[in-house]
Design a protein around this motif. Structure first.
Motif, mmCIF file in Angstrom:
data_model
loop_
_atom_site.group_PDB
_atom_site.id
_atom_site.type_symbol
_atom_site.label_atom_id
_atom_site.label_comp_id
_atom_site.label_asym_id
_atom_site.label_seq_id
_atom_site.Cartn_x
_atom_site.Cartn_y
_atom_site.Cartn_z
ATOM 1 N N GLU A 112 9.036 -46.838 46.132
ATOM 2 C CA GLU A 112 8.548 -45.827 46.526
ATOM 3 C C GLU A 112 7.089 -45.389 46.006
ATOM 4 O OE1 GLU A 112 10.259 -43.682 48.576
ATOM 5 O OE2 GLU A 112 12.029 -44.801 48.781
ATOM 6 N N GLU A 159 8.629 -43.837 40.184
ATOM 7 C CA GLU A 159 9.141 -42.956 41.544
ATOM 8 C C GLU A 159 10.353 -43.366 42.232
ATOM 9 O OE1 GLU A 159 7.541 -39.897 44.018
ATOM 10 O OE2 GLU A 159 6.900 -40.573 42.188
ATOM 11 N N TRP A 162 12.823 -41.084 41.228
ATOM 12 C CA TRP A 162 12.561 -39.630 41.683
ATOM 13 C C TRP A 162 13.362 -39.036 42.919
ATOM 14 C CZ3 TRP A 162 9.768 -35.758 38.600
ATOM 15 C CH2 TRP A 162 9.431 -36.138 37.361
ATOM 16 N N ILE A 163 13.571 -40.367 43.676
ATOM 17 C CA ILE A 163 13.933 -40.056 45.237
ATOM 18 C C ILE A 163 15.480 -39.676 45.102
ATOM 19 C CG2 ILE A 163 14.257 -40.907 47.541
ATOM 20 C CD1 ILE A 163 11.446 -40.156 46.558
ATOM 21 N N ASP A 164 16.006 -38.579 45.596
ATOM 22 C CA ASP A 164 17.576 -38.310 45.605
ATOM 23 C C ASP A 164 18.477 -39.426 45.914
ATOM 24 O OD1 ASP A 164 17.146 -35.911 44.535
ATOM 25 O OD2 ASP A 164 17.024 -34.857 46.378
ATOM 26 N N ASP A 165 18.027 -40.077 46.910
ATOM 27 C CA ASP A 165 18.940 -41.127 47.756
ATOM 28 C C ASP A 165 18.231 -42.349 47.839
ATOM 29 O OD1 ASP A 165 21.375 -42.330 48.469
ATOM 30 O OD2 ASP A 165 21.067 -41.934 50.727
ATOM 31 N N GLY A 166 17.388 -42.643 46.654
ATOM 32 C CA GLY A 166 16.524 -43.700 46.652
ATOM 33 C C GLY A 166 17.202 -44.980 46.089
ATOM 34 N N MET A 169 19.941 -45.447 43.749
ATOM 35 C CA MET A 169 21.616 -45.121 44.419
ATOM 36 C C MET A 169 21.910 -46.359 45.168
ATOM 37 S SD MET A 169 22.594 -42.402 42.944
ATOM 38 C CE MET A 169 24.039 -42.392 43.933
ATOM 39 N N LEU A 198 15.379 -34.793 34.910
ATOM 40 C CA LEU A 198 15.545 -35.755 36.033
ATOM 41 C C LEU A 198 16.649 -36.711 35.669
ATOM 42 C CD1 LEU A 198 14.606 -36.769 38.864
ATOM 43 C CD2 LEU A 198 12.959 -38.429 37.339
ATOM 44 N N SER A 201 20.270 -35.557 35.896
ATOM 45 C CA SER A 201 20.840 -35.539 37.067
ATOM 46 C C SER A 201 21.026 -36.722 37.737
ATOM 47 C CB SER A 201 19.867 -34.687 38.225
ATOM 48 O OG SER A 201 18.493 -35.516 38.191
ATOM 49 N N ARG A 202 20.351 -37.695 37.336
ATOM 50 C CA ARG A 202 20.656 -39.190 37.834
ATOM 51 C C ARG A 202 21.931 -39.689 37.523
ATOM 52 N NH1 ARG A 202 18.209 -37.275 41.401
ATOM 53 N NH2 ARG A 202 16.274 -37.724 42.224
#
Length: 203
Positions: A112, A159, A162-166, A169, A198, A201-202
């Protein structure tokens, strides 16, 4: 697991001296019997490098220093994770290297690439591809996991977290049990708190 978090301040463009700094602090970490010494994104080149990575020699010098670091720690069992630019199939990638016992365990390209605020990485770097693994200079290159005595390790860059479904995951779904994310950003107020939230949450 004993981590050495080497939050240093490399100089943009000073590849050799940045590598010297890495070696010096890595030896200190090794003397303290650390399991992994972690350095920042694009540590060898300095961050942000901007158009410097468009010069082939600038990228090639970083590979040379990677090999010097690899050879410097042949007798050490400590892993080193750090960032550099790597040319692969004619394209330049923002990468994380994992080195141990005189071997390059793998080179993981950032997937990303931020292109907002002060970032325009998509102009100078090519993103890594999810799930693709190949070789560069006969060393593993791509989206891989590392089998360590602490569990399956995912290595990624800034980065990608930082992506929700990146990428993180996707690696967790493939069996990643822990993750090291090497990052570098321009100095700004409030970033430690933002990163902490962040990571909560991850997790």
């Amino acid at each position: 697991m004993l981590l050495a978090l080497c939050n240093l301040n490399p100089t943009v463009g000073a590849i050799r001296s940045n590598a010297d700094k890495l070696i010096r602090f890595a030896h200190e970490a090794d003397a303290k019997q650390c399991d992994i010494a972690v350095f920042s994104e694009m540590f060898l080149a300095g961050y942000p490098t901007e158009d410097l990575v468009l010069w082939p020699d600038f990228v090639a010098q970083q590979w040379q220093e990677l090999c010097r670091i690899r050879d410097e720690f042949k007798s050490s069992k400590m892993m080193l994770a750090f960032g550099l630019a790597v040319e692969f199939e004619g394209k330049v990638h923002n990468c994380a290297a994992l080195v141990q016992s005189g071997k390059i365990l793998g080179i993981v390209p950032k997937q990303e690439l931020p292109t907002y605020n002060v970032f325009y990485e998509g102009r100078i770097f090519t993103p890594g591809l999810r799930g693709k693994v190949s070789k560069v200079h006969d060393d593993p290159f791509g989206d891989m996991l590392f089998d360590t005595r602490f569990g399956n390790l995912a290595l990624e860059i800034c980065e990608d977290l930082w992506i929700d479904d990146g990428p993180l995951m996707s690696r967790v779904k493939r069996g990643a049990e822990l993750c090291i994310n090497i990052s570098a950003s321009p100095w700004r107020i409030g970033i430690p708190e933002a990163r902490r939230e962040l990571l909560k949450s991850r997790s």
